[in-house]
Scaffold this motif. Structure first.
Motif, PDB file in Angstrom:
ATOM      1  N   TRP A 168      51.468  -2.658  40.916  1.00 47.24           N
ATOM      2  CA  TRP A 168      52.010  -3.983  41.206  1.00 47.24           C
ATOM      3  C   TRP A 168      52.906  -3.861  42.429  1.00 47.24           C
ATOM      4  O   TRP A 168      53.876  -3.101  42.420  1.00 47.24           O
ATOM      5  N   VAL A 169      52.566  -4.576  43.491  1.00 43.25           N
ATOM      6  CA  VAL A 169      53.299  -4.463  44.752  1.00 43.25           C
ATOM      7  C   VAL A 169      53.868  -5.820  45.133  1.00 43.25           C
ATOM      8  O   VAL A 169      53.149  -6.826  45.153  1.00 43.25           O
ATOM      9  N   VAL A 170      55.159  -5.845  45.437  1.00 39.20           N
ATOM     10  CA  VAL A 170      55.814  -7.027  45.985  1.00 39.20           C
ATOM     11  C   VAL A 170      56.276  -6.658  47.387  1.00 39.20           C
ATOM     12  O   VAL A 170      56.946  -5.637  47.580  1.00 39.20           O
ATOM     13  N   ILE A 171      55.896  -7.469  48.366  1.00 34.68           N
ATOM     14  CA  ILE A 171      56.313  -7.212  49.744  1.00 34.68           C
ATOM     15  C   ILE A 171      57.002  -8.450  50.313  1.00 34.68           C
ATOM     16  O   ILE A 171      56.776  -9.568  49.861  1.00 34.68           O
ATOM     17  N   ASP A 172      57.844  -8.230  51.295  1.00 37.41           N
ATOM     18  CA  ASP A 172      58.473  -9.333  52.007  1.00 37.41           C
ATOM     19  C   ASP A 172      57.504  -9.874  53.052  1.00 37.41           C
ATOM     20  O   ASP A 172      56.656  -9.128  53.567  1.00 37.41           O
ATOM     21  N   GLU A 173      57.593 -11.143  53.367  1.00 39.56           N
ATOM     22  CA  GLU A 173      56.703 -11.732  54.364  1.00 39.56           C
ATOM     23  C   GLU A 173      56.815 -11.020  55.709  1.00 39.56           C
ATOM     24  O   GLU A 173      55.858 -10.992  56.498  1.00 39.56           O
ATOM     25  N   ALA A 174      57.961 -10.415  55.980  1.00 40.27           N
ATOM     26  CA  ALA A 174      58.145  -9.685  57.239  1.00 40.27           C
ATOM     27  C   ALA A 174      57.094  -8.603  57.422  1.00 40.27           C
ATOM     28  O   ALA A 174      56.703  -8.277  58.555  1.00 40.27           O
ATOM     29  N   VAL A 175      56.623  -8.016  56.314  1.00 39.94           N
ATOM     30  CA  VAL A 175      55.589  -6.978  56.382  1.00 39.94           C
ATOM     31  C   VAL A 175      54.325  -7.532  57.017  1.00 39.94           C
ATOM     32  O   VAL A 175      53.616  -6.827  57.755  1.00 39.94           O
ATOM     33  N   LEU A 176      54.025  -8.802  56.769  1.00 33.80           N
ATOM     34  CA  LEU A 176      52.782  -9.411  57.242  1.00 33.80           C
ATOM     35  C   LEU A 176      52.831  -9.806  58.712  1.00 33.80           C
ATOM     36  O   LEU A 176      51.799  -9.795  59.385  1.00 33.80           O
ATOM     37  N   CYS A 177      54.004 -10.143  59.207  1.00 37.42           N
ATOM     38  CA  CYS A 177      54.075 -10.648  60.587  1.00 37.42           C
ATOM     39  C   CYS A 177      54.562  -9.603  61.584  1.00 37.42           C
ATOM     40  O   CYS A 177      54.480  -9.830  62.797  1.00 37.42           O
ATOM     41  N   ARG A 178      55.055  -8.451  61.116  1.00 37.44           N
ATOM     42  CA  ARG A 178      55.477  -7.400  62.054  1.00 37.44           C
ATOM     43  C   ARG A 178      54.244  -6.685  62.592  1.00 37.44           C
ATOM     44  O   ARG A 178      53.469  -6.110  61.838  1.00 37.44           O
ATOM     45  N   GLU A 179      54.049  -6.699  63.902  1.00 34.19           N
ATOM     46  CA  GLU A 179      52.874  -6.087  64.513  1.00 34.19           C
ATOM     47  C   GLU A 179      53.065  -4.576  64.604  1.00 34.19           C
ATOM     48  O   GLU A 179      53.810  -4.075  65.448  1.00 34.19           O
ATOM     49  N   VAL A 180      52.376  -3.860  63.750  1.00 33.25           N
ATOM     50  CA  VAL A 180      52.442  -2.397  63.721  1.00 33.25           C
ATOM     51  C   VAL A 180      51.152  -1.856  64.331  1.00 33.25           C
ATOM     52  O   VAL A 180      50.058  -2.164  63.854  1.00 33.25           O
ATOM     53  N   GLY A 181      51.272  -1.068  65.391  1.00 29.87           N
ATOM     54  CA  GLY A 181      50.098  -0.513  66.048  1.00 29.87           C
ATOM     55  C   GLY A 181      49.557  -1.449  67.100  1.00 29.87           C
ATOM     56  O   GLY A 181      49.768  -1.256  68.294  1.00 29.87           O
ATOM     57  N   SER A 182      48.848  -2.472  66.692  1.00 33.49           N
ATOM     58  CA  SER A 182      48.287  -3.473  67.595  1.00 33.49           C
ATOM     59  C   SER A 182      47.830  -4.655  66.759  1.00 33.49           C
ATOM     60  O   SER A 182      47.832  -4.595  65.523  1.00 33.49           O
ATOM     61  N   ARG A 183      47.419  -5.707  67.414  1.00 33.94           N
ATOM     62  CA  ARG A 183      46.915  -6.870  66.685  1.00 33.94           C
ATOM     63  C   ARG A 183      45.663  -6.499  65.880  1.00 33.94           C
ATOM     64  O   ARG A 183      45.479  -6.941  64.752  1.00 33.94           O
ATOM     65  N   GLU A 184      44.809  -5.673  66.465  1.00 32.68           N
ATOM     66  CA  GLU A 184      43.591  -5.266  65.763  1.00 32.68           C
ATOM     67  C   GLU A 184      43.931  -4.424  64.532  1.00 32.68           C
ATOM     68  O   GLU A 184      43.348  -4.613  63.464  1.00 32.68           O
ATOM     69  N   VAL A 185      44.874  -3.502  64.699  1.00 26.36           N
ATOM     70  CA  VAL A 185      45.301  -2.671  63.566  1.00 26.36           C
ATOM     71  C   VAL A 185      45.864  -3.545  62.455  1.00 26.36           C
ATOM     72  O   VAL A 185      45.551  -3.358  61.269  1.00 26.36           O
TER      73      VAL A 185
END
Length: 285
Positions: A168-185
């Motif tokens: 069971w994983v709870v994440i903050d929305e920041a995880v989804l919008c922070r660009e890690v690596g590149s847009r494709e990644v």
């Protein structure tokens, strides 16, 4: 090493049994340390499973606790032998969170909260590489590859035969919008999250920005539960130079309650999937 033997878990079980024997004898760790002419911290580390236990240590402690039953002594000695074997993760060299990997490999259930990046068990290779390179800038290329390889092998708890009963994983929305690596990644990583969230043993929730303040803002953590009743639940915190493990009942209850509050603050599983898909498509453009 036999696949059924996990040295980390053996150390925990052996440490718990040695603590039980000491308490039955009515002795403090300080008294035991004095009898054996060792530091009190050594006795504590042996009992909490954070230190390898030699068969000599077990023999000496059994003598102090006046354990005369040879079957008990032999069983403890065998656990000590098994606890000094090497887990699969040792093949990759010095991994700073090897104790956690050993616990994760044996856990039946994991509840995790993460505010900065996708948890390791759910990462793609490219995303994992970007995370390791970004969070550990002084790490050389070979070490980055080694840590990423370990991270991907840990994912056998999702894809392999010995699957977690529940993640069971709870994440903050920041995880989804922070660009890690590149847009494709990021796009590939978020689409993988969508696929993984369809598995029956995985639940994924997102705490949206509009919720405001929530208990997870104090820091990320994981709760690991084990199939054997003798193995207590562990609260895990990852640090830069060292990790923290809590096992006392009061601490476990506190963080279990905190996790329930996080799940209540998060979007439903279905609404979380919709938000993840929104960001995945946005990065794909």
């Amino acid at each position: 090493m036999s696949a059924s033997i996990n040295p980390t878990v053996r150390r925990r079980r052996l440490g718990a049994e040695l603590r039980r024997l000491r308490e039955l004898k009515g002795m403090t760790a300080e008294e035991v340390a004095g009898r054996l002419m060792v530091s009190q911290s050594k006795i504590s580390r042996l009992e909490n499973g954070r230190r390898s236990i030699s068969q000599r240590d077990v023999r000496d402690l059994c003598d102090v606790y006046e354990v005369s039953d040879e079957r008990i002594r032999a069983g403890l000695m065998e656990m000590a032998r098994e606890s000094r074997q090497r887990g699969w993760w040792h093949e990759f060299g010095d991994i700073p969170y090897s104790v956690y990997i050993g616990l994760e490999a044996e856990a039946s259930s994991i509840r995790a909260y993460e505010s900065s990046f996708v948890p390791g068990l759910l990462q793609t290779r490219e995303y994992a590489e970007a995370v390791v390179e970004g969070t550990q800038p002084d790490t050389d290329t070979a070490a980055v590859k080694r840590r990423v390889d370990v991270r991907l092998k840990r994912q056998s708890r999702i894809y392999g035969e010995n699957q977690l009963a529940s993640l069971w994983v709870v994440i903050d929305e920041a995880v989804l919008c922070r660009e890690v690596g590149s847009r494709e990644v990021m796009s590939d990583q978020l689409f993988q999250l969508l696929l993984l969230s369809e598995r029956p043993n995985i639940n994924l929730q997102v705490i949206p920005f509009q919720h405001g303040a929530h208990p997870g803002m104090t820091g990320t953590f994981s709760l690991l539960e084990f199939p054997e009743s003798a193995d207590s639940t562990v609260v895990y915190f990852e640090g830069v130079t060292s990790d923290l493990y809590l096992e006392k009942d009061a601490d476990v209850r506190r963080y279990t309650n905190l996790y329930d509050h996080l799940r209540a603050a998060a979007l439903s599983v279905a609404d979380s999937r919709s938000l993840i898909q929104h960001y995945a498509e946005r990065f794909k453009k």
